[in-house]
Design a protein around this motif. Sequence first.
Motif, PDB file in Angstrom:
ATOM      1  N   THR A  73      -5.688  -7.563  -8.287  1.00 48.05           N
ATOM      2  CA  THR A  73      -5.254  -6.637  -9.335  1.00 48.05           C
ATOM      3  C   THR A  73      -4.998  -7.342 -10.654  1.00 48.05           C
ATOM      4  O   THR A  73      -4.863  -6.714 -11.672  1.00 48.05           O
ATOM      5  CB  THR A  73      -3.946  -5.964  -8.900  1.00 48.05           C
ATOM      6  N   ARG A 128      -9.748  -3.609   0.232  1.00 49.38           N
ATOM      7  CA  ARG A 128     -10.102  -2.196   0.279  1.00 49.38           C
ATOM      8  C   ARG A 128     -11.601  -1.967   0.044  1.00 49.38           C
ATOM      9  O   ARG A 128     -12.227  -1.128   0.689  1.00 49.38           O
ATOM     10  CB  ARG A 128      -9.295  -1.452  -0.791  1.00 49.38           C
ATOM     11  N   SER A 163      -0.187   0.562  -1.933  1.00 53.44           N
ATOM     12  CA  SER A 163       0.570   1.577  -2.681  1.00 53.44           C
ATOM     13  C   SER A 163      -0.373   2.670  -3.165  1.00 53.44           C
ATOM     14  O   SER A 163      -1.593   2.550  -3.072  1.00 53.44           O
ATOM     15  CB  SER A 163       1.261   0.958  -3.892  1.00 53.44           C
ATOM     16  N   GLU A 164       0.244   3.709  -3.754  1.00 52.47           N
ATOM     17  CA  GLU A 164      -0.533   4.848  -4.263  1.00 52.47           C
ATOM     18  C   GLU A 164      -1.679   4.397  -5.175  1.00 52.47           C
ATOM     19  O   GLU A 164      -2.775   4.895  -5.110  1.00 52.47           O
ATOM     20  CB  GLU A 164       0.385   5.769  -5.092  1.00 52.47           C
ATOM     21  N   ASP A 165      -1.395   3.417  -6.062  1.00 52.78           N
ATOM     22  CA  ASP A 165      -2.416   3.028  -7.046  1.00 52.78           C
ATOM     23  C   ASP A 165      -3.423   2.029  -6.489  1.00 52.78           C
ATOM     24  O   ASP A 165      -4.221   1.476  -7.232  1.00 52.78           O
ATOM     25  CB  ASP A 165      -1.742   2.445  -8.290  1.00 52.78           C
ATOM     26  N   GLY A 166      -3.352   1.783  -5.182  1.00 56.93           N
ATOM     27  CA  GLY A 166      -4.357   0.907  -4.572  1.00 56.93           C
ATOM     28  C   GLY A 166      -3.978  -0.569  -4.587  1.00 56.93           C
ATOM     29  O   GLY A 166      -4.683  -1.389  -4.026  1.00 56.93           O
ATOM     30  N   THR A 167      -2.845  -0.925  -5.220  1.00 59.32           N
ATOM     31  CA  THR A 167      -2.444  -2.335  -5.180  1.00 59.32           C
ATOM     32  C   THR A 167      -1.754  -2.608  -3.846  1.00 59.32           C
ATOM     33  O   THR A 167      -1.333  -1.686  -3.150  1.00 59.32           O
ATOM     34  CB  THR A 167      -1.466  -2.679  -6.324  1.00 59.32           C
TER      35      THR A 167
END
Length: 812
Positions: free
Chosen positions: A306, A432, A632-636
């Motif tokens: 990220t 991911r 987390s929600e934001d993909g991190t």
Amino acid sequence: MGSADSKLNFRKAVIQLTTKTQPVEATDDAFWDQFWADTATSVQDVFALVPAAEIRAVREESPSNLATLCYKAVEKLVQGAESGCHTEKERQIVLNCCRLLTRILPYIFEDPDWRGFFWSTVPGAGRGGGDEEDENARPLAESLLLAVADLLFCPDFTVQSHRRSTVDTAEDIHSIDSCEYIWEAGVGFAHSPQPNYIHDLNRTELLKLLLTCFSEAMYLPPSSESSNANPWVQFFCSAENRHALPLFTSLLNVVCAYDPVGYGIPYNHLLFSDYREPLVEEAAQVLIVTLDYDSSTSSSPTVDGTTTGTAMDDVDPPGPDNLFVNYLSRIHREEDFQFILKGVARLLSNPLVQTYLPNSAKKIQFHQELLVLFWKLCDFNKKFLFFVLKSSDVLDILVPILYFLNDARADQSRVGLMHIGVFILLLLSGERNFGVRLNKPYSVRVPMDIPVFTGTHADLLIIVFHKIITSGHQRLQPLFDCLLTIVVNVSPYLKSLSMVAANKLLHLLEAFSTTWFLFSAVQNHHLVFFLLEVFNNIIQYQFDGNSNLVYAVIRKRNVFHQLANLPTDSQSIQKGLQRKKKTPEPISRTNSQDGVSMEGSRPAAPAEPGTLKTSLVATPGIDKLTEKSQVSEDGTMRSLEPEPSQLPPEGTPPSAVSDGEPWSGKLDEDTALKQNRLNDKEASHPRRDRRRLSSASSSGQWAPTPDWVMSWKSKLPLQTIMRLLQVLVPQVEKICIDKGLTDESEILKFLQHGTLVGLLPVPHPILIRKYQANSGTAMWFRTYMWGVIYLRNVDPPIWYDTDVKLFEIQRV
């Protein structure tokens, strides 16, 4: 003088050396020159004319003669490097010394008393030959390594000269900038020199000697201490070697640029002998050995997916002293990554191409070295790893790995190949993007003996893993955790599984949730936890496209009900264990089409009798291999702290607590066989040596207790699936009754349009188990890599029949 005469003279010299009990003076050039001056011997000749027994005899009975022989041979290499090898005679001497040292070094390494010899300075070896102490005398090993490095960039010997004139103005070896002489275009070098097969042959011989120098590692028993650094590699890859950068680049580019098809023309290799291939193999082996570095102990730069930081920022620590590892970790240009990835993928796919157009391309044999190299690239250079994952080229690495895994699953001699393939997939699955890439349709049909299916790369992965678990051999059991962890890691991203793959997942759950399996080893229930996590991830995050899986879950609902109602009383536990005494029924194949394998496939063959294999150290359990991260929600991702350990119930070894742990239960002969052959008819003899399976309880015989079963049964994550069944089963039954349906396509159509929004429990956070470097895997890679190199170097057989300590050599 004919070659027969020179062989005879060489043999006479060897006999003189072995029969002389008196030390021969180092100054007696007439005697020593016989070994290298006018012989026209190949490396194979040297191996034949210098028998092992005679090398050992000289070592024991006239050690000073062996010492002088080594010292004189190194001196000749140093002289050749100094002079630049301008004459044919000098080149011949260098090659002869090179072959002789390749022959002798393993016998120096196998004797602990001799091992330090090359690291001593030779008395009286000063240029004057007198007694004065030479202040600057280097250890023999250093002189040897620096001379080899110089010789690898010697114009008209190993590289194309840039001068067009006579010998008088030949390039001075000390003033040349070897970066201008990199062997092949690619990373950091745009110019592709004219191929010259003589140069290729000479490079190959020098690299063989280099690899032999590095092989001291084979003569030390395995140890996980990182202090066990290889002094030869350490020196060669240090700033003392002025050619480190061009040599690293040459090796990497030669490997990644190689095209075994023969310059793009099919069948071309049948017309022309390929001098490049032996060089590429040797280069790949030298490269992976120089990169043998334990990254878990270093603070080498890593880049989180990220952040926008790069591996080249000034704030980074300087990186390892090993310049090869350092250079590798600093590659950062997209076009360099593209060149490396395309090259590795092309070579890994070569055995698969072979099967469509037989003999159209030369079949390469060094895929194991390539897998180690690919692993090192991903491990040491996080930017490369992210580059691989952001393009769908990662599938060009995935498909060959699945092909090798499927092909090697029945062959005990290839258990190391199975491990490294699985390790690479575990590393990739922690990101991911890998899961997302798997949704690409699988259309290239590689001939594999797996059921025909129409679907994605995710289906291919699941079907191959199912095949490994149900029809692989006994010693793959420690890998089951890893295989299922990979499936768990990618499961939240899988948009639509095929019916074949969905049935395979349920077949595994059915097999792993039988009572005899669950109660027969302390860690077996973890496999059920992993599978339930897969179903939960798909239902919670990808319900819409996965009607095949939902339908398979509904059809096999009894498996989930049985798990929920698993008996925990002593009597039932004993009864469950009794069942294993009878061979379990082969689990029936759910789909008739499963019987049809892909075109052109051959079933995985067991090892040929008499095949040699090298032993491997045990790999760490899945809890040591991975650390949990939450998405987390934001993909991190954020790392999760390991949970505080609960006190295990009575009679349980501490390693059996959390549900992400390794399966390392010791298996008795009976279960061991049956567990592995879930639906296998031809149970063969179990391996007698179970040293390699770490025992879960060393204190005594472990036995399942009601408390133990309760401790994990209460944690089985069944809520989501039970809710799904509660809602959908009555609806599906109603359709069947109303419409008199027996046709599954209608039911699937209904499920495709169904929704469970608001009916399922709140989605759980996605957990990913990311690979983390540790000294256990570093040690595993070292033994695996040297085992591969040992077995692959048969012509000449450099280490054969020497007293290797890093692994055992066994016949299958």
